[in-house]
Design a protein around this motif. Structure first.
Motif: not given
Length: 427
Positions: A218-219, A226-227, A300-301, A385-389
């Motif tokens: 997450d940029v 943040t990963t 993933a981004h 970041g977890i949701n994006i993953l």
């Protein structure tokens, strides 16, 4: 795969004068060819049974103007202006090809229906590069041999080979990649040659079944990214830290008489500062991209609308972070390594709870995600970041595994910052 290696060259004073004269002549030819196209467009854009006496001139309808008609007119241009005979012929043709590409991007929409901006007339000094389309072939205008670049109509120029050209593993007897073209670029600190080379041995992307580690990033503006594992990269803010020196240099330039030698010197100092900032930012992006690709097989981004975000009051900080440039570099580094990069829909990644999926609305000033449904309390960017993953794993067809940590571990652990090798950006 097309790779481009950029090397600094050391031309003589005579060669510098020649190349600067070429750039000026090519700029004039660009403007003339663009004026031809715009004039043809203005004369032919009205229907045949109606004509505007205000915006369209009256006269004979001109012949269609395209790349082939303008290329054929190069012979007449050289007769009228003998200076163009000194320029390498293929370089002039590539100049027209560049204009044709810019014209087609404006006139013809792409697959998504978007079009580029209208090509612009170039002021003196705005055209900074010219191209030799063939290198090291029988009829090429550029030859690179033992660190010396031989250019047709210009001469031999020493090249600073700060890194060797890559060697293709698929080619027998240690033969390197196939050199395709050479671009001579004028920058604020000197002249450079950009060598484009082709390698047919593109690494195959990693199969989905072979993915062992995945991460969502997450940029942001508080932290660069943040990963989903709770690691964060601090944002360097190169432009913000150099604002005072830039303002001072621009203030000095504004007090000089425009066009004078002192004004040109002050302008050159401003250009050097901007070039240094650009290089520091690019180096930082490559460090982060290589760090991610060395640890994870799938990245993933979010598919962000960066142009839209840059129109808000946070525009300066967004341009300073340069998310778009970083994501492009990340894609390039991943493809070279055969890794996977997955875009996901960014809608709701900051609002949804990674644990129960409930939506918790909050403003940008709230940096902690507190879910009232499951009582999870975690950093806002970590939750994103977890949701994006999870969305990236769903997109490629892999089972959800979160970030590999329990909820208690996530709540107890704080976001840890990663110390990368900082580039030399002291101004």
């Amino acid at each position: 795969m097309i790779l481009t290696y950029c090397y600094r060259i050391k031309p003589s004073l005579e060669q510098i004068v020649t190349m600067e004269r070429w750039l000026e002549l090519l700029r004039r030819h660009w403007n003339y060819a663009l004026g031809q196209r715009l004039d043809w467009l203005n004369r032919t854009r009205s229907a045949i049974d109606r004509c505007s006496l205000v915006s369209e001139p009256i006269g004979e309808i001109p012949e269609p103007v395209n790349y082939y008609t303008q290329q054929a007119a190069l012979k007449e241009t050289k007769k009228l202006f003998p200076e163009y005979k000194k320029i390498y012929a293929e370089t002039q043709q590539v100049n027209l090809q560049r204009l044709n590409k810019a014209w087609d991007r404006w006139r013809k929409p792409d697959a998504s229906g978007k079009r580029g901006g209208r090509p612009r007339f170039k002021k003196p000094g705005e055209l900074r590069s010219f191209v030799y389309p063939r290198v090291n072939s029988s009829k090429a205008g550029a030859h690179l041999v033992d660190g010396v670049l031989k250019l047709s109509r210009i001469g031999s120029i020493p090249v600073i080979m700060h890194r060797p050209l890559p060697v293709s593993e698929a080619c027998p007897k240690g033969v390197g990649f196939i050199l395709k073209q050479c671009t001579i670029v004028k920058k604020a600190d000197g002249w450079y040659c950009c060598l484009s080379m082709k390698d047919d041995t593109v690494p195959e992307l990693l199969p989905i079944d072979s993915v062992k580690s995945a991460v969502g990033i997450d940029v942001g503006l508080e932290k660069f990214l943040t990963t989903s594992n709770g690691e964060a990269v601090p944002i360097p803010q190169f432009y913000r830290k150099a604002q005072e020196k830039l303002a001072q240099a621009q203030r000095v330039m504004s007090r000089r008489v425009k066009g004078s030698n002192n004004w040109k010197k002050a302008k050159h100092k401003v250009a050097l500062l901007h070039l240094h900032l650009t290089r520091c930012r690019k180096e930082f992006h490559y460090q982060v991209a290589h760090w991610l690709c060395s640890k994870y097989d799938l990245i993933a981004h979010e598919n962000l609308n960066i142009k839209g975000l840059a129109k808000t009051k946070l525009a300066k900080s967004i341009h300073d972070a340069a998310w778009g440039a970083f994501l492009e570099i990340l894609q390039v580094v991943a493809v070279k390594r055969g890794l996977l990069v997955q875009e996901v829909n960014p809608r709701g990644t900051s609002i949804e709870c990674f644990n129960c999926g409930s939506r918790v609305k909050k403003s940008l000033s709230v940096r902690v995600h507190c879910c009232s449904s499951c009582n999870v309390k975690v950093d806002r960017d970590w939750n994103s970041g977890i949701n994006i993953l999870n969305r990236g794993l769903l997109a490629v067809g892999l089972p959800l595994n979160g970030c590999g940590k329990s909820i208690q571990d996530i709540e107890e652990q704080q976001v840890s910052f990663v110390n990368l090798r900082s580039p030399h950006h002291n101004l």
